[in-house]
Each structure stands twice: as structure tokens, then as C-alpha cells.
Scaffold this motif. Sequence first.
Motif, short mmCIF file in Angstrom:
data_model
loop_
_atom_site.label_atom_id
_atom_site.label_comp_id
_atom_site.label_asym_id
_atom_site.label_seq_id
_atom_site.Cartn_x
_atom_site.Cartn_y
_atom_site.Cartn_z
N ALA A 59 1.12 -1.11 -0.17
CA ALA A 59 0.02 0.31 -0.11
C ALA A 59 0.84 1.28 -0.27
CB ALA A 59 -1.15 0.22 1.07
N PHE A 60 2.08 1.28 0.90
CA PHE A 60 2.75 2.44 1.05
C PHE A 60 3.87 2.71 -0.36
CE2 PHE A 60 7.49 3.92 1.28
CZ PHE A 60 7.64 4.87 1.81
N ILE A 61 4.28 1.22 -1.23
CA ILE A 61 4.44 1.39 -2.39
C ILE A 61 4.23 2.01 -3.29
CG2 ILE A 61 5.52 0.23 -4.33
CD1 ILE A 61 7.29 0.21 -1.96
N ASN A 62 2.79 1.57 -3.37
CA ASN A 62 1.69 2.15 -3.99
C ASN A 62 0.99 3.87 -3.97
OD1 ASN A 62 1.18 -0.40 -6.04
ND2 ASN A 62 -0.43 -0.78 -4.72
N ALA A 63 1.41 3.64 -2.91
CA ALA A 63 1.16 5.49 -2.68
C ALA A 63 2.30 6.16 -3.09
CB ALA A 63 0.57 5.73 -1.03
N VAL A 64 3.70 5.96 -2.28
CA VAL A 64 4.86 6.34 -3.11
C VAL A 64 4.57 7.19 -4.78
CG1 VAL A 64 7.17 6.40 -4.02
CG2 VAL A 64 5.99 6.16 -0.88
N ALA A 65 3.66 5.40 -5.58
CA ALA A 65 3.86 5.46 -6.83
C ALA A 65 3.03 6.62 -7.66
CB ALA A 65 3.88 4.25 -7.73
N TRP A 66 2.14 7.13 -6.57
CA TRP A 66 0.83 7.96 -7.06
C TRP A 66 1.42 9.49 -6.97
CZ3 TRP A 66 -1.37 11.67 -4.60
CH2 TRP A 66 -2.01 12.44 -4.79
N VAL A 67 2.29 9.68 -5.62
CA VAL A 67 3.19 10.98 -5.91
C VAL A 67 4.10 11.11 -6.45
CG1 VAL A 67 4.65 11.55 -3.55
CG2 VAL A 67 2.50 11.06 -3.10
N ALA A 68 5.19 10.15 -6.89
CA ALA A 68 5.73 10.07 -7.99
C ALA A 68 4.89 10.85 -9.61
CB ALA A 68 6.62 9.09 -7.76
N ASN A 69 3.89 10.09 -9.57
CA ASN A 69 3.21 10.47 -10.96
C ASN A 69 3.45 11.97 -10.85
OD1 ASN A 69 4.61 8.23 -12.01
ND2 ASN A 69 2.65 6.90 -11.72
N GLN A 70 2.61 11.95 -9.65
CA GLN A 70 1.54 13.18 -10.05
C GLN A 70 2.75 14.68 -10.04
OE1 GLN A 70 -1.37 14.53 -9.39
NE2 GLN A 70 -1.69 12.37 -10.38
#
Length: 113
Positions: A59-70
Amino acid sequence: MTTELSQKTCKPCEGGVDALDRAAAERMLGELAGNWTLADDAKSIRAEFRFAEFYRTMAFINAVAWVANQQDHHPDIAFGYNYANVTFTTHAIGGLSENDFICAARIDALMAG
């Protein structure tokens, strides 16, 4: 921990600017949660995050990926069952930029929320 940095937005960086020097990187590091460390060569920052189980890690990895893409600024991530290591550097300039610290502060905000 919400800081002024976490409210900023990354600016595109295609090179042509200098990387932050060690003193500037250390100042910006002071605006982040205590788990971020500056590499010996002052060209990257890294943090390790620990979790109770694999699901929370992912869940953390996915949240970090979202931040990175944003932010269009992407870290290197290594992870396993209950940990994630996140490293930021600005590859286009061969060192650190404000973008690295903005993304790190946004990850800190995720962890605080």
C-alpha cells in the motif's frame, strides 16, 4: 509531519542547472522527518520505512508511486515483506534538486496521515 516543502510542486528538470551542494542539501534535509539520510557523496537522500506486513508495504509502495507520478519525479525503491527503501536523486543533474526534497516531504506527509 507536514512542511512547507510538502506543499510545493516539482518543477521539470532536464539538466542545465547545478545540483545542490552539501550545505544546501543538509539544510533541506532538516525540513524532513528524521528517517531521511544524505548519501556520503551528497548526491541522493534515502529513507527506510518499516511495516507490520506485506499488504501495508505494498500500500505504501503504491502511494509513493502515485506521488511520484503526480510530481513527475521518480525514486528508486527496493522493498520486501515488511520494508521499503526509497532513494531520491535528480538523474538529469547528477545530484540533488529541490524536487527530491519535495517528494520526500510528501512521503513524510503520507506517513503522518
